[in-house]
Design a protein around this motif. Sequence first.
Motif, PDB file in Angstrom:
ATOM      1  N   LEU A 194       0.955  -1.066  -0.006  1.00 42.46           N
ATOM      2  CA  LEU A 194      -0.092   0.093  -0.068  1.00 42.46           C
ATOM      3  C   LEU A 194       0.851   1.355   0.127  1.00 42.46           C
ATOM      4  O   LEU A 194       1.976   1.382   0.576  1.00 42.46           O
ATOM      5  N   GLY A 195       0.402   2.135  -0.813  1.00 45.54           N
ATOM      6  CA  GLY A 195       1.149   3.574  -0.807  1.00 45.54           C
ATOM      7  C   GLY A 195       0.340   4.729  -1.339  1.00 45.54           C
ATOM      8  O   GLY A 195      -0.839   4.271  -1.728  1.00 45.54           O
ATOM      9  N   SER A 196       0.756   5.864  -1.687  1.00 47.86           N
ATOM     10  CA  SER A 196       0.325   6.649  -2.273  1.00 47.86           C
ATOM     11  C   SER A 196       1.196   7.454  -3.462  1.00 47.86           C
ATOM     12  O   SER A 196       2.307   6.718  -3.847  1.00 47.86           O
ATOM     13  N   ALA A 197       0.931   8.486  -4.152  1.00 52.04           N
ATOM     14  CA  ALA A 197       1.629   9.046  -5.156  1.00 52.04           C
ATOM     15  C   ALA A 197       3.009   9.670  -4.729  1.00 52.04           C
ATOM     16  O   ALA A 197       3.846   9.707  -5.356  1.00 52.04           O
ATOM     17  N   ALA A 198       3.386   9.821  -3.353  1.00 50.10           N
ATOM     18  CA  ALA A 198       4.539   9.910  -2.604  1.00 50.10           C
ATOM     19  C   ALA A 198       5.723   8.773  -3.060  1.00 50.10           C
ATOM     20  O   ALA A 198       6.628   9.091  -2.635  1.00 50.10           O
ATOM     21  N   ALA A 199       4.931   7.838  -3.075  1.00 48.07           N
ATOM     22  CA  ALA A 199       5.946   6.559  -3.576  1.00 48.07           C
ATOM     23  C   ALA A 199       6.791   6.835  -4.782  1.00 48.07           C
ATOM     24  O   ALA A 199       5.984   6.951  -5.807  1.00 48.07           O
ATOM     25  N   GLN A 200       7.994   7.001  -4.883  1.00 47.85           N
ATOM     26  CA  GLN A 200       8.831   6.819  -6.016  1.00 47.85           C
ATOM     27  C   GLN A 200       9.815   5.731  -6.384  1.00 47.85           C
ATOM     28  O   GLN A 200      10.152   5.384  -5.226  1.00 47.85           O
ATOM     29  N   PRO A 201      10.286   5.652  -7.595  1.00 47.31           N
ATOM     30  CA  PRO A 201      10.106   6.291  -8.798  1.00 47.31           C
ATOM     31  C   PRO A 201       8.642   5.870  -9.222  1.00 47.31           C
ATOM     32  O   PRO A 201       8.017   4.955  -8.791  1.00 47.31           O
ATOM     33  N   PRO A 202       8.089   6.568 -10.340  1.00 48.82           N
ATOM     34  CA  PRO A 202       6.832   6.572 -10.830  1.00 48.82           C
ATOM     35  C   PRO A 202       6.546   4.810 -11.415  1.00 48.82           C
ATOM     36  O   PRO A 202       5.548   4.640 -11.399  1.00 48.82           O
ATOM     37  N   THR A 203       7.871   4.265 -11.663  1.00 51.33           N
ATOM     38  CA  THR A 203       7.749   3.078 -12.222  1.00 51.33           C
ATOM     39  C   THR A 203       7.577   1.905 -11.198  1.00 51.33           C
ATOM     40  O   THR A 203       7.411   0.629 -11.477  1.00 51.33           O
ATOM     41  N   LEU A 204       7.520   2.483 -10.027  1.00 52.75           N
ATOM     42  CA  LEU A 204       7.386   1.530  -8.730  1.00 52.75           C
ATOM     43  C   LEU A 204       6.358   0.539  -8.824  1.00 52.75           C
ATOM     44  O   LEU A 204       6.188  -0.881  -8.719  1.00 52.75           O
ATOM     45  N   TRP A 205       4.742   1.084  -9.023  1.00 51.81           N
ATOM     46  CA  TRP A 205       3.720   0.330  -9.097  1.00 51.81           C
ATOM     47  C   TRP A 205       3.672  -0.791 -10.192  1.00 51.81           C
ATOM     48  O   TRP A 205       3.427  -1.941  -9.887  1.00 51.81           O
ATOM     49  N   PRO A 206       3.801  -0.130 -11.548  1.00 48.61           N
ATOM     50  CA  PRO A 206       3.920  -1.268 -12.361  1.00 48.61           C
ATOM     51  C   PRO A 206       5.256  -2.361 -12.101  1.00 48.61           C
ATOM     52  O   PRO A 206       4.781  -3.468 -12.813  1.00 48.61           O
TER      53      PRO A 206
END
Length: 263
Positions: free
Chosen positions: A83-95
């Motif tokens: 779980l996390g929010s947009a504060a999690a980086q880099p943007p490629t983390l979720w994919p």
Amino acid sequence: MSRKPWIAGLLLAAFALPGQAAERLVVVTPDIAEIVVALGAAGEVVGRDRSSQEAALAKAQVVGFSRALNAETIAKLKPTLVLGSAAAQPPTLWPQLKQLKLRAEEVSAREDGRDFAEAIVKVGQLLGRDAAAAKLAADWKQGMRLRPARPVRYLVSYDGSLAAGAETAPDTLIRAAGGVNAAAGLNGFKPLTREAWQALKPDVIILGSHTAAVYGGKDAFAKRPEIAATPAGKQGRIYLMPPKQAMLVGLGSPAVVEQMVKM
């Protein structure tokens, strides 16, 4: 004859309702970690980012800093839910997490945190704590109600250089406090020239306390010619705030807004 204890345990497990089974949670941003703790699920957290420092999460393994995460490091903990929010980086983390076949949910996708109440509800749904989450979200929304508008110009700076413009968490906090974001003409965090500091004419300046070494501390910052010439510099209305309060929307934001109203 009574059932043997292990048989009873199997029956209980078989008829358990969805959402009752304990998760192996990894929370990768402090705003969402707060929600998990508030909903009573801290005991299911096996991993956290470095800035999620709630006492209830002390035993969870640190997986890195929220702004510089590594999907493989998270995967090593074998989480059942990330779980996390947009504060999690880099943007490629979720994919990347999903490519690793992990169940990963970015429950708040806005950098300005204006969907935080919805994030509380989503976390509650994912953890089977719907009722508690609905109440928590309602209380938070009440605390974030817009205060009466005032012609007070706030300028929030990460490090004495980068200023928070539109579509940022500080902008959301300033608006809730009834103030005016002096840097609203910018988008995101942008560096300011000396001339810009004066031209924006902030009545209140808020600095990230964690970067004090960068700008030399509040007193040194206040003595800069371009700062001393602003209304904030002349009136001594320069404040330090931890980044979790000033740079991120979270459960504590209603209290932060109250602080800002009094600045």
